[in-house]
Enzyme design. Structure first.
Site, PDB file in Angstrom:
ATOM      1  N   LEU A  77       0.864  -1.172   0.000  1.00 54.57           N
ATOM      2  CA  LEU A  77       0.000   0.000   0.000  1.00 54.57           C
ATOM      3  C   LEU A  77       0.907   1.230   0.000  1.00 54.57           C
ATOM      4  CD1 LEU A  77      -3.003  -0.215   2.505  1.00 54.57           C
ATOM      5  CD2 LEU A  77      -3.099   0.104   0.041  1.00 54.57           C
ATOM      6  N   ASP A  78       0.652   2.182  -0.899  1.00 51.71           N
ATOM      7  CA  ASP A  78       1.435   3.408  -0.937  1.00 51.71           C
ATOM      8  C   ASP A  78       1.360   4.120   0.413  1.00 51.71           C
ATOM      9  OD1 ASP A  78       1.994   2.954  -3.612  1.00 51.71           O
ATOM     10  OD2 ASP A  78       0.311   4.172  -4.314  1.00 51.71           O
ATOM     11  N   PRO A  79       2.409   4.887   0.788  1.00 45.90           N
ATOM     12  CA  PRO A  79       2.370   5.630   2.049  1.00 45.90           C
ATOM     13  C   PRO A  79       1.151   6.542   2.169  1.00 45.90           C
ATOM     14  CG  PRO A  79       4.602   5.627   1.186  1.00 45.90           C
ATOM     15  CD  PRO A  79       3.733   5.002   0.135  1.00 45.90           C
TER      16      PRO A  79
ATOM     17  N   ALA B 204      -1.747   5.975   1.044  1.00 51.23           N
ATOM     18  CA  ALA B 204      -2.970   5.171   1.123  1.00 51.23           C
ATOM     19  C   ALA B 204      -3.117   4.618   2.539  1.00 51.23           C
ATOM     20  CB  ALA B 204      -2.911   4.022   0.127  1.00 51.23           C
TER      21      ALA B 204
END
Length: 310
Positions: free
Chosen positions: A48-50, A52
């Site tokens: 998961l992107d930071p 997100a």
């Protein structure tokens, strides 16, 4: 002759379904959970992107052997697209590369969603983990390079417009492995002629885990105040989901203790009974409710491929 080094940490196993906070990296989250649980091994099932938030399934110990089965599962995201700007990263973090004063109506947005449902071709973002000639695309992008990333097939099972105003639109998408939600925002904006980028992103589901399984990081860190280590670790372990839950999409066979011992020694077992599966490329065996092995079924036998500690 030197002795093998004893692994550091506890041989704790299971799944922790973390509700990852905003602005917290996936690798950072795994390190934090591994440290909290004093686990020997830890890994996650899908970055998961930071920027997100939401579901980050983290496997501890033997559960890391089941990560591929969760990685392949369906996922659900809720996301917001802000119109008027396209950015290098396709989210809030990047620099603006294109802009427009045009804003789409709800009807215009709904009219294109069918084109993004089903099996589609998608070009991953420049800032992605895709490998180009052995290097990550995001590393090349950070060096200022623009690389040609080939399109690839992804599957969108469901895509819904939840709401919209003049500058933003909120969506929910259910998709398969490898789908980039940031790329959806980019492509929506280009097709609508207004450009767009992700301004909010939350993952709410990673099969087979649901929202009821989510554990906020704050609930875990709050237990650090428990001074007695055994008591603290027991309280943390109560949040773990059994390793076998990750395999719910596979056929299951229930075996006895003698059969479990044979499987853990790497030997096949004979399947008896009218209800025994005839064949399966992959199945899992449990004894006393605990995962024993993943293997294949054929010729009246279960043959183990991966075994799990008792």
């Amino acid at each position: 002759m030197s002795r093998p080094r004893k692994p550091k940490g506890r041989p704790v196993s299971g799944w922790l379904i973390l509700d990852k906070p905003f602005d917290f990296g996936s690798t950072e989250a795994v390190s934090k959970i591994k440290w909290l649980f004093k686990a020997q091994k830890a890994g996650h099932a899908g970055t998961l992107d930071p920027l997100a938030s939401g579901m980050l399934p983290i496997a501890l110990g033997d559960a890391t052997k089941t990560v591929p089965y969760v990685m392949d599962g369906r996922k659900i995201y809720e996301f917001t697209v802000t119109w008027g700007e396209e950015r290098t990263t396709d989210d809030l973090e990047g620099e603006v590369t294109r802009s427009s004063d045009k804003r789409p109506t709800a009807d215009e947005i709904k009219a294109i969603l069918g084109e993004y449902t089903g099996v589609i071709q998608q070009i991953p973002p420049q800032f992605s983990a895709i490998k180009i000639d052995g290097e990550r695309a995001y590393d090349l992008a950070r060096e200022g390079e623009t690389v040609e990333i080939p399109s690839r097939e992804v599957e969108i099972h469901r895509l819904t417009l939840i709401g919209s105003d003049e500058n933003t639109a909120a969506f929910e998408v259910e998709c398969g492995k490898g789908t980039y939600v940031r790329a959806l925002a980019r492509d929506f904006g280009r097709q609508l002629g207004c450009y767009g980028h992700i301004s909010a992103l939350r993952r709410t589901f990673v099969a087979p885990f649901g929202e009821d399984d989510l554990v906020p990081l704050a609930d875990l860190t709050a237990l650090e105040k428990i001074e007695d280590e055994a008591e603290r670790l027991a309280a943390l372990d109560a949040f773990l989901i059994d390793t076998g839950e990750a395999l719910s999409s596979l056929p299951q066979i229930v075996i006895n203790d003698d059969q479990a011992h044979r499987l853990r020694m790497g030997n096949p077992i004979i399947l008896r009974g009218r209800d025994a599966p005839v064949s399966a490329d992959e199945a899992y065996a449990t004894a006393r409710g605990k995962l024993v092995a993943i293997g294949e079924i054929g010729g009246g036998e279960f043959r183990p491929k991966r075994v799990f500690a008792g």
